[in-house]
Design a protein around this motif. Structure first.
Motif, PDB file in Angstrom:
ATOM      1  N   GLY A  77       0.812  -1.209   0.000  1.00 57.35           N
ATOM      2  CA  GLY A  77       0.000   0.000   0.000  1.00 57.35           C
ATOM      3  C   GLY A  77       0.847   1.261   0.000  1.00 57.35           C
ATOM      4  N   LEU A  78       1.912   1.288   0.804  1.00 52.93           N
ATOM      5  CA  LEU A  78       2.785   2.453   0.842  1.00 52.93           C
ATOM      6  C   LEU A  78       3.540   2.613  -0.484  1.00 52.93           C
ATOM      7  CD1 LEU A  78       3.880   4.799   2.464  1.00 52.93           C
ATOM      8  CD2 LEU A  78       5.606   3.282   3.428  1.00 52.93           C
ATOM      9  N   PHE A  79       3.900   1.508  -1.103  1.00 52.45           N
ATOM     10  CA  PHE A  79       4.558   1.556  -2.416  1.00 52.45           C
ATOM     11  C   PHE A  79       3.657   2.251  -3.438  1.00 52.45           C
ATOM     12  CE2 PHE A  79       5.114  -0.577  -6.575  1.00 52.45           C
ATOM     13  CZ  PHE A  79       6.418  -0.193  -6.851  1.00 52.45           C
ATOM     14  N   ARG A  80       2.365   1.917  -3.433  1.00 50.42           N
ATOM     15  CA  ARG A  80       1.445   2.564  -4.370  1.00 50.42           C
ATOM     16  C   ARG A  80       1.237   4.026  -4.005  1.00 50.42           C
ATOM     17  NH1 ARG A  80      -1.373  -2.166  -3.004  1.00 50.42           N
ATOM     18  NH2 ARG A  80      -2.978  -0.931  -1.941  1.00 50.42           N
ATOM     19  N   LEU A  81       1.185   4.310  -2.721  1.00 44.96           N
ATOM     20  CA  LEU A  81       0.976   5.685  -2.271  1.00 44.96           C
ATOM     21  C   LEU A  81       2.088   6.605  -2.746  1.00 44.96           C
ATOM     22  CD1 LEU A  81      -0.337   7.882  -0.507  1.00 44.96           C
ATOM     23  CD2 LEU A  81       0.879   6.921   1.445  1.00 44.96           C
ATOM     24  N   LEU A  82       3.326   6.109  -2.752  1.00 46.19           N
ATOM     25  CA  LEU A  82       4.456   6.930  -3.180  1.00 46.19           C
ATOM     26  C   LEU A  82       4.281   7.441  -4.598  1.00 46.19           C
ATOM     27  CD1 LEU A  82       7.490   5.063  -1.626  1.00 46.19           C
ATOM     28  CD2 LEU A  82       7.124   7.532  -1.531  1.00 46.19           C
ATOM     29  N   ALA A  83       3.626   6.660  -5.450  1.00 43.18           N
ATOM     30  CA  ALA A  83       3.433   7.069  -6.841  1.00 43.18           C
ATOM     31  C   ALA A  83       2.485   8.251  -6.959  1.00 43.18           C
ATOM     32  CB  ALA A  83       2.893   5.897  -7.660  1.00 43.18           C
ATOM     33  N   CYS A  84       1.694   8.544  -5.915  1.00 46.20           N
ATOM     34  CA  CYS A  84       0.748   9.652  -5.931  1.00 46.20           C
ATOM     35  C   CYS A  84       1.317  10.908  -5.271  1.00 46.20           C
ATOM     36  CB  CYS A  84      -0.543   9.239  -5.215  1.00 46.20           C
ATOM     37  SG  CYS A  84      -1.299   7.765  -5.880  1.00 46.20           S
ATOM     38  N   GLN A  85       2.588  10.845  -4.877  1.00 44.63           N
ATOM     39  CA  GLN A  85       3.244  11.970  -4.223  1.00 44.63           C
ATOM     40  C   GLN A  85       4.241  12.628  -5.182  1.00 44.63           C
ATOM     41  OE1 GLN A  85       2.068  12.720  -1.168  1.00 44.63           O
ATOM     42  NE2 GLN A  85       0.710  10.981  -1.595  1.00 44.63           N
ATOM     43  N   PRO A  86       4.791  13.763  -4.786  1.00 45.17           N
ATOM     44  CA  PRO A  86       5.868  14.349  -5.599  1.00 45.17           C
ATOM     45  C   PRO A  86       6.991  13.349  -5.792  1.00 45.17           C
ATOM     46  CG  PRO A  86       5.127  15.910  -3.941  1.00 45.17           C
ATOM     47  CD  PRO A  86       4.439  14.615  -3.635  1.00 45.17           C
ATOM     48  N   GLU A  87       7.772  13.495  -6.844  1.00 47.05           N
ATOM     49  CA  GLU A  87       8.808  12.516  -7.156  1.00 47.05           C
ATOM     50  C   GLU A  87       9.780  12.333  -6.001  1.00 47.05           C
ATOM     51  OE1 GLU A  87      10.740  13.292 -10.816  1.00 47.05           O
ATOM     52  OE2 GLU A  87       8.911  13.092 -12.018  1.00 47.05           O
ATOM     53  N   GLU A  88      10.093  13.398  -5.288  1.00 48.76           N
ATOM     54  CA  GLU A  88      10.895  13.307  -4.075  1.00 48.76           C
ATOM     55  C   GLU A  88      10.002  13.717  -2.914  1.00 48.76           C
ATOM     56  OE1 GLU A  88      14.566  15.391  -4.289  1.00 48.76           O
ATOM     57  OE2 GLU A  88      15.239  14.352  -6.109  1.00 48.76           O
ATOM     58  N   CYS A  89       9.670  12.761  -2.074  1.00 47.66           N
ATOM     59  CA  CYS A  89       8.687  13.002  -1.007  1.00 47.66           C
ATOM     60  C   CYS A  89       9.358  12.868   0.349  1.00 47.66           C
ATOM     61  CB  CYS A  89       7.548  11.998  -1.145  1.00 47.66           C
ATOM     62  SG  CYS A  89       6.203  12.267   0.023  1.00 47.66           S
ATOM     63  N   ASP A  90       9.099  13.815   1.263  1.00 45.33           N
ATOM     64  CA  ASP A  90       9.716  13.728   2.585  1.00 45.33           C
ATOM     65  C   ASP A  90       8.890  12.836   3.501  1.00 45.33           C
ATOM     66  OD1 ASP A  90       7.975  15.474   4.545  1.00 45.33           O
ATOM     67  OD2 ASP A  90       8.086  16.570   2.657  1.00 45.33           O
ATOM     68  N   LEU A  91       9.531  12.348   4.540  1.00 42.56           N
ATOM     69  CA  LEU A  91       8.943  11.367   5.434  1.00 42.56           C
ATOM     70  C   LEU A  91       7.695  11.903   6.126  1.00 42.56           C
ATOM     71  CD1 LEU A  91       9.080   8.658   6.955  1.00 42.56           C
ATOM     72  CD2 LEU A  91      10.655   9.749   8.565  1.00 42.56           C
ATOM     73  N   GLY A  92       7.754  13.148   6.593  1.00 39.71           N
ATOM     74  CA  GLY A  92       6.615  13.703   7.323  1.00 39.71           C
ATOM     75  C   GLY A  92       5.369  13.783   6.464  1.00 39.71           C
ATOM     76  N   ARG A  93       5.525  14.273   5.240  1.00 40.81           N
ATOM     77  CA  ARG A  93       4.373  14.370   4.336  1.00 40.81           C
ATOM     78  C   ARG A  93       3.792  12.985   4.061  1.00 40.81           C
ATOM     79  NH1 ARG A  93       2.733  17.497  -0.405  1.00 40.81           N
ATOM     80  NH2 ARG A  93       1.497  16.109  -1.729  1.00 40.81           N
ATOM     81  N   LEU A  94       4.689  12.002   3.848  1.00 41.92           N
ATOM     82  CA  LEU A  94       4.239  10.660   3.506  1.00 41.92           C
ATOM     83  C   LEU A  94       3.492  10.036   4.687  1.00 41.92           C
ATOM     84  CD1 LEU A  94       4.360   8.759   1.110  1.00 41.92           C
ATOM     85  CD2 LEU A  94       6.433   7.780   2.061  1.00 41.92           C
ATOM     86  N   ALA A  95       3.999  10.256   5.917  1.00 39.13           N
ATOM     87  CA  ALA A  95       3.327   9.708   7.093  1.00 39.13           C
ATOM     88  C   ALA A  95       1.933  10.314   7.250  1.00 39.13           C
ATOM     89  CB  ALA A  95       4.171   9.973   8.341  1.00 39.13           C
ATOM     90  N   ALA A  96       1.843  11.635   7.058  1.00 42.45           N
ATOM     91  CA  ALA A  96       0.545  12.287   7.178  1.00 42.45           C
ATOM     92  C   ALA A  96      -0.418  11.799   6.102  1.00 42.45           C
ATOM     93  CB  ALA A  96       0.730  13.806   7.072  1.00 42.45           C
ATOM     94  N   CYS A  97       0.086  11.646   4.903  1.00 44.16           N
ATOM     95  CA  CYS A  97      -0.735  11.210   3.789  1.00 44.16           C
ATOM     96  C   CYS A  97      -1.240   9.780   4.006  1.00 44.16           C
ATOM     97  CB  CYS A  97       0.089  11.271   2.513  1.00 44.16           C
ATOM     98  SG  CYS A  97      -0.776  11.977   1.109  1.00 44.16           S
ATOM     99  N   TRP A  98      -0.390   8.967   4.610  1.00 48.96           N
ATOM    100  CA  TRP A  98      -0.713   7.554   4.820  1.00 48.96           C
ATOM    101  C   TRP A  98      -1.566   7.350   6.064  1.00 48.96           C
ATOM    102  CZ3 TRP A  98       2.990   3.136   6.579  1.00 48.96           C
ATOM    103  CH2 TRP A  98       2.496   1.900   6.138  1.00 48.96           C
ATOM    104  N   GLY A  99      -1.528   8.335   6.967  1.00 51.68           N
ATOM    105  CA  GLY A  99      -2.287   8.206   8.199  1.00 51.68           C
ATOM    106  C   GLY A  99      -1.633   7.278   9.201  1.00 51.68           C
ATOM    107  N   ARG A 100      -0.294   7.219   9.189  1.00 51.08           N
ATOM    108  CA  ARG A 100       0.444   6.397  10.143  1.00 51.08           C
ATOM    109  C   ARG A 100       1.464   7.275  10.866  1.00 51.08           C
ATOM    110  NH1 ARG A 100      -2.696   3.561   7.512  1.00 51.08           N
ATOM    111  NH2 ARG A 100      -2.405   1.342   6.972  1.00 51.08           N
ATOM    112  N   SER A 101       2.030   6.769  11.913  1.00 53.62           N
ATOM    113  CA  SER A 101       3.058   7.518  12.624  1.00 53.62           C
ATOM    114  C   SER A 101       4.323   7.602  11.769  1.00 53.62           C
ATOM    115  CB  SER A 101       3.389   6.851  13.956  1.00 53.62           C
ATOM    116  OG  SER A 101       4.042   5.608  13.729  1.00 53.62           O
ATOM    117  N   VAL A 102       5.145   8.602  12.066  1.00 54.52           N
ATOM    118  CA  VAL A 102       6.424   8.732  11.367  1.00 54.52           C
ATOM    119  C   VAL A 102       7.279   7.494  11.602  1.00 54.52           C
ATOM    120  CG1 VAL A 102       8.595  10.028  11.293  1.00 54.52           C
ATOM    121  CG2 VAL A 102       6.416  11.255  11.375  1.00 54.52           C
ATOM    122  N   THR A 103       7.262   6.990  12.844  1.00 54.72           N
ATOM    123  CA  THR A 103       8.064   5.802  13.167  1.00 54.72           C
ATOM    124  C   THR A 103       7.622   4.604  12.341  1.00 54.72           C
ATOM    125  OG1 THR A 103       8.408   6.602  15.417  1.00 54.72           O
ATOM    126  CG2 THR A 103       8.763   4.246  15.019  1.00 54.72           C
TER     127      THR A 103
END
Length: 635
Positions: A526-552
């Motif tokens: 699921g996270l692999f697919r999510l990355l394709a919907c983000q900017p080509e270089e995506c930071d960890l904080g944005r990805l965690a918020a987008c995914w709805g999971r903790s940064v850890t």
């Protein structure tokens, strides 16, 4: 000091016998003697002395036991410590096993003297060293394998002795021994052939023919096979009343060590990896020119790991006079993974162990492999490995043996426990990509700028470049005018369609990527697919918020994707996907994830499950927040 192991293990010093006390000391000393002059890792020693006990628990006990052994031997140079293990240094005349093998080598290869009498003298001296069952009283798979190896070697030497005696017409000397040997080894055809010759020389041709009939009946009943061609030849000569002087070769039973050359062919038009080839030289060939160690070549699918390993193997063949072995482990492909026991069987068969001589258990096969590779210079290529657990039992840990492992996974545990070195491959440079395309496409129509553009559309991935070159070879009109081809390659929706050859899943990038994706658990997928919907270089904080999971939690799952070479980490806790992998992930996101929640369980502005997923943005591109968004296509 004099060590003997062709019978009970004993140590004799000038002042008398040296007796190790207790099972642990005898086991450790026995293993060090069995692998004399070879490096033994602490893992191997612990496994032998304390089976089932974790190395971290037993390490202190091992150090105490080694200290006591050193005091017992009264020679710190003899029992040598090296990083990660120990080695017992012995000269040939200090250990009966080494002396036996030295004499056997000289006799079988005729290195010292070509006369049969001289070779017989060496053989008899070697056989006189035996005092019983090798390593008598010591238990464990390592000792079982060493006993089997030495016993097999003794049988081969005895066959050579019989052959030499018969070649000199001395059947009377060996007829009784041959009769006993055939009774002890009823399926060993070499002995039967020599018995038939001895009986003929003694004027007992009828008994020789009867011996053949008895063996034939036994082989048909037990194995369902006829006697081999050499035995058939001896039988026909005796039937015809001709002299069957020439006995069967000791190597004819299929269990003699051989020098395998088992590396598949490599591509002729190989380019762009000179630095990596030099790195393999540094990692696998030491300053003295000896082969050492383990190197793991890692990288994403299609990056050219196997091809690099094959190229190096062929270029350095002369450094491995005792052979090269290739084992396809099939961890990523249409087939099931090759299990460890099967892989060990294939390696042993490549080394000359016939199928009927293969041990049944995993531990015994491991031990026999180590015995077969002892004092050898062999290259082992373990291709397409999937896990540390699949690779570790296949490592021989023998000086002179080099191992190359290729994998789409990082296999970092091999560096920690097995001292493996890693070589991570990146896409080719633009210049190397153009050079590869030029060598593959026989056309003067393609200009250098056009080739550069095609290389960039393939994201400089070697497999993609080769697939595209083959497509152009089949369609020469594409080379005359590349504008239409480039237009299709620019279209992210059709690029992977172009980078596929019909009828071969290994030449279809989408299929090749699927083999990696299919190995992920549901969360990582699921996270692999999510990355394709983000900017080509995506930071960890944005990805965690987008995914709805903790940064850890997000970082932990990202680590899995990085380890699988499906995501590339960047400085500053940022991540990206290789361009062709990203296109593949975009396709999955479009077909797998509902349009209204393209980013997973929650949209970017929804409520988060975890309190530390607090890096929010206001530019969510899911369809719920932006009806004009094109899932997986936004830049």
């Amino acid at each position: 000091m004099l060590f003997t192991a062709l019978g009970p293990l004993t140590v004799h010093a000038t002042g008398g016998s040296v007796e190790p006390s207790g099972r642990v000391q005898r086991t450790l000393l026995g293993l060090l003697v069995a692998r004399a002059n070879d490096r033994l890792t602490t893992d191997q020693l612990v496994d032998a002395a304390w089976p089932g006990v974790d190395v971290s628990v037993a390490l202190g006990r091992l150090q105490v036991a080694i200290h006591r052994l050193r005091r017992l031997l009264d020679d710190h140079q003899r029992l040598e410590c090296w990083p990660g293990g120990y080695r017992l240094n012995l000269e040939v005349d200090e250990l009966d096993v080494l002396s036996f093998e030295s004499k056997v080598t000289a006799a079988l290869r005729g290195e010292s003297d070509s006369s049969p009498d001289h070779r017989l003298r060496l053989i008899n001296e070697a056989l006189e060293l035996w005092q019983g069952v090798p390593f008598q009283g010591l238990d464990g798979p390592d000792f079982t394998a060493e006993r089997d190896r030495l016993t097999e070697s003794r049988s081969t030497v005895q066959e050579e002795r019989f052959r030499l005696e018969l070649s000199l017409g001395r059947s009377a000397r060996v007829l009784g021994e041959l009769t006993d040997a055939v009774s002890e080894h009823p399926l060993r055809e070499g002995l039967h052939g020599q018995l038939m010759i001895a009986l003929q020389q003694a004027g007992r041709s009828a008994d020789a023919l009867r011996a053949f009939r008895d063996l034939r009946q036994l082989l048909v009943a037990e194995l369902g096979v006829e006697p081999g061609s050499e035995l058939q030849r001896i039988h026909q000569l005796i039937l015809a009343g001709e002299c069957a002087q020439k006995p069967m070769s000791p190597a004819s039973d299929g269990s003699e060590p051989v020098a395998p050359v088992d590396i598949p062919p490599s591509h002729l038009n190989f380019t762009g990896r000179e630095a990596e080839l030099a790195a393999l030289d540094d990692q696998l060939i030491d300053a003295a020119g000896s082969s050492v160690g383990v190197c793991v070549i890692t990288g994403m699918a299609g990056i050219g790991k196997s091809e690099l390993a094959l190229q190096w193997s062929h270029r350095r063949r002369a450094d491995f006079p005792d052979g090269q072995i290739h084992v396809e482990l099939d961890a990523f492909g249409a087939e099931e993974w090759v299990d460890v026991e099967t892989a060990l069987g294939r390696m042993l068969q490549a080394l000359g162990v016939s199928s009927q001589h293969l041990p049944a258990g995993l531990a015994d096969r491991r031990a026999l492999l180590r015995s077969r590779l002892r004092s050898k210079r062999v290259l082992i290529l373990l291709d397409n490995a999937g896990s540390v657990e699949q690779v570790r039992p296949l490592l021989p840990a023998a000086p002179g043996t080099a191992v190359i492992v290729t994998s789409r996974r990082e296999l970092a545990g091999l560096a920690v426990r097995d001292h493996a070195k890693h070589l991570r491959l990146s896409p080719l440079s633009t210049e190397a990509s153009v050079e590869l395309l030029t060598s593959l496409i026989d056309s003067d129509d393609l200009t250098k700028p056009a080739l550069r553009r095609l290389a960039e559309h393939c994201a400089r991935l070697p497999l993609a470049l080769r697939i595209l070159a083959e497509r152009i070879r089949v369609r020469p009109d594409l080379a005359a005018d590349t504008s239409e081809l480039e237009r299709q390659l620019r279209d992210r929706g059709s690029r992977l369609d172009l980078l596929a050859l019909a009828g071969d899943p290994h030449s279809d990038l989408r299929t090749v990527f699927t083999w990696s994706y299919g190995d992920l658990d549901a969360e990582a997928a699921g996270l692999f697919r999510l990355l394709a919907c983000q900017p080509e270089e995506c930071d960890l904080g944005r990805l965690a918020a987008c995914w709805g999971r903790s940064v850890t939690r997000t970082r932990r799952v990202l680590d899995q994707l990085v380890e699988a070479h499906l995501v590339e980490p960047l400085p500053g806790s940022r991540y990206r996907q290789h361009e062709l992998v990203r296109i593949y992930a975009e396709e999955l996101a479009s077909s797998t994830d509902p349009a209204s929640t393209a980013v997973g369980d929650v949209c970017l502005l929804g409520s988060s499950r975890d309190s530390d997923a607090a890096s929010w943005s206001t530019d969510c591109r899911c369809a719920e927040c932006d009806p004009n968004a094109s899932i997986g296509r936004a830049s």
